[in-house]
Design an enzyme around this catalytic site. Sequence first.
Site, PDB file in Angstrom:
ATOM      1  N   ARG A 186     139.026  76.869 -55.922  1.00 41.07           N
ATOM      2  CA  ARG A 186     138.345  76.956 -54.627  1.00 41.07           C
ATOM      3  C   ARG A 186     137.476  75.726 -54.391  1.00 41.07           C
ATOM      4  O   ARG A 186     137.415  75.207 -53.265  1.00 41.07           O
ATOM      5  CB  ARG A 186     137.486  78.224 -54.578  1.00 41.07           C
ATOM      6  CG  ARG A 186     136.715  78.368 -53.279  1.00 41.07           C
ATOM      7  CD  ARG A 186     135.880  79.632 -53.259  1.00 41.07           C
ATOM      8  NE  ARG A 186     135.157  79.745 -52.006  1.00 41.07           N
ATOM      9  CZ  ARG A 186     134.429  80.815 -51.662  1.00 41.07           C
ATOM     10  NH1 ARG A 186     134.338  81.847 -52.475  1.00 41.07           N
ATOM     11  NH2 ARG A 186     133.795  80.837 -50.511  1.00 41.07           N
ATOM     12  N   ASN A 214     143.138  86.539 -49.926  1.00 40.69           N
ATOM     13  CA  ASN A 214     143.273  85.505 -48.908  1.00 40.69           C
ATOM     14  C   ASN A 214     144.293  84.441 -49.314  1.00 40.69           C
ATOM     15  O   ASN A 214     144.489  84.195 -50.506  1.00 40.69           O
ATOM     16  CB  ASN A 214     141.913  84.830 -48.681  1.00 40.69           C
ATOM     17  CG  ASN A 214     140.995  85.677 -47.834  1.00 40.69           C
ATOM     18  OD1 ASN A 214     141.432  86.278 -46.862  1.00 40.69           O
ATOM     19  ND2 ASN A 214     139.724  85.727 -48.200  1.00 40.69           N
ATOM     20  N   CYS A 266     140.962  92.997 -44.065  1.00 40.54           N
ATOM     21  CA  CYS A 266     139.886  91.995 -44.011  1.00 40.54           C
ATOM     22  C   CYS A 266     138.611  92.720 -43.599  1.00 40.54           C
ATOM     23  O   CYS A 266     138.661  93.748 -42.917  1.00 40.54           O
ATOM     24  CB  CYS A 266     140.241  90.905 -42.997  1.00 40.54           C
ATOM     25  SG  CYS A 266     138.994  89.601 -42.841  1.00 40.54           S
ATOM     26  N   HIS A 316     141.396  85.939 -39.734  1.00 46.34           N
ATOM     27  CA  HIS A 316     140.447  84.830 -39.640  1.00 46.34           C
ATOM     28  C   HIS A 316     140.645  83.999 -38.371  1.00 46.34           C
ATOM     29  O   HIS A 316     140.263  82.823 -38.333  1.00 46.34           O
ATOM     30  CB  HIS A 316     140.490  83.950 -40.889  1.00 46.34           C
ATOM     31  CG  HIS A 316     139.938  84.645 -42.103  1.00 46.34           C
ATOM     32  ND1 HIS A 316     139.810  84.035 -43.320  1.00 46.34           N
ATOM     33  CD2 HIS A 316     139.466  85.913 -42.277  1.00 46.34           C
ATOM     34  CE1 HIS A 316     139.291  84.880 -44.193  1.00 46.34           C
ATOM     35  NE2 HIS A 316     139.080  86.032 -43.580  1.00 46.34           N
ATOM     36  N   TYR A 323     134.915  82.601 -37.978  1.00 51.38           N
ATOM     37  CA  TYR A 323     135.904  81.609 -38.395  1.00 51.38           C
ATOM     38  C   TYR A 323     136.327  80.706 -37.245  1.00 51.38           C
ATOM     39  O   TYR A 323     136.862  79.617 -37.474  1.00 51.38           O
ATOM     40  CB  TYR A 323     137.131  82.291 -39.001  1.00 51.38           C
ATOM     41  CG  TYR A 323     136.896  82.797 -40.398  1.00 51.38           C
ATOM     42  CD1 TYR A 323     137.037  81.949 -41.492  1.00 51.38           C
ATOM     43  CD2 TYR A 323     136.509  84.109 -40.627  1.00 51.38           C
ATOM     44  CE1 TYR A 323     136.805  82.405 -42.777  1.00 51.38           C
ATOM     45  CE2 TYR A 323     136.283  84.576 -41.911  1.00 51.38           C
ATOM     46  CZ  TYR A 323     136.422  83.721 -42.985  1.00 51.38           C
ATOM     47  OH  TYR A 323     136.181  84.165 -44.258  1.00 51.38           O
TER      48      TYR A 323
END
Length: 421
Positions: free
Chosen positions: A90, A144, A164, A194, A244
């Site tokens: 990440r 995700n 989500c 998102h 988002y």
Amino acid sequence: MKLTVVGGGSTYTPELVDGFARLRDTLPLDELVLMDPDQDRLDLVGGLARRIFTRQDHAGRITTTTDLDEAVDGADAVLLQLRVGGQAARQQDETWPLECGCVGQETTGAGGLAKALRTVPVVLDIADHVRRTNPRAWIIDFTNPVGIVTRALLQAGHKAVGLCNVAIGLQRKFAALLSVEASAIHLDHVGLNHLTWETAVRLGGPEGEDVLPKLLGEHGDTIAADLRLPRPLLDTLGVIPSYYLRYYYAHDEVVRELGTKPSRAAEVAEMERRLLTMYADPALDEKPELLAKRGGAFYSEAAVDLAAALLGGGGSPYQVVNTYNRGTLPFLPDDAVIEVQAAVGAKGASPLPVPPVDPLHAGLMAAVTAYEDLALRAALHGGRDRVFRALLSHPLVGQYAYAETLTDRLIAHNREHLGWA
């Protein structure tokens, strides 16, 4: 009833366990299995999970295992919460795109594509284990990028629904602003994972009064500040975008901000270190307050609600989920995965009808859907050209020079996770 959590060694898991304990009447579990390849983390999280059940007098059994087939054998539902490559991957997703002047984020843009390429093959392998061991089990995907991962599962013929926490988080916030119970709020939530907008906020159900104009009129400043978007933009849109959308509506501003502070991955890695130290304390028998800062607010309530509905127990009749479009949004392919309100039951999720979507939102949804299609092809079949095409199509990239550079950096930083590279 048996439910398995793959990725059970996650620091998120005590939030989920707490929800299972509190909401036992909605989802009466006999056994909760936590599966994770990391035995050390599994021991810490599993120990706390058992203490949480004991503290809340839950009669269910919690077991832990590193064996996937053992974990999913006989499970009624399998919840996926994976991070292939961990926080180190990440960290990469959030940094190398910034070097090219693009948003560095783990679920969208170039970083989101990198995560999809790492994740889809692993998730499909897990799903194949589930199908061989217990083909009747539901797969609930919280991994995700949820839209792409859920589409991969559905296209492979798995019984899957994506989940989500954005919608449930907004539902709770709006309920607090309006001083009503959360269950009284029904969102006309439309978009892709998102990439969503609240086009109506209804009291009492799908046919209830739309109080969105009142919400914006009386609390617009608060909502805008929470989204970190200007109030006049919300007034112009007349809807409430998810946070988002800031990556799209304020891209350059976000890139400048991200370049001046530690990455979210670094913050979360430090938080996880502290949480795991707390979990090791045998006196701890409830989720610590620090966990709320880890992310995933109301994750447990959403997961319990969805699992209960799919397994024919309780659960809300209408829930925001990720599932096949099947004509719900006529400007998208039937096999696109959309995030909308759906009627959820033992046969799965059926999207509710959606009023015509403003071209301003529909155009962006169509563009990102095309990207997701190309991203899934790259995840399934590999190849530099497929990665390049996916990046070139993404609205947050779009220029060939950026796409070329990002493609090379994505492959270089993820080679160990990409069998074709």
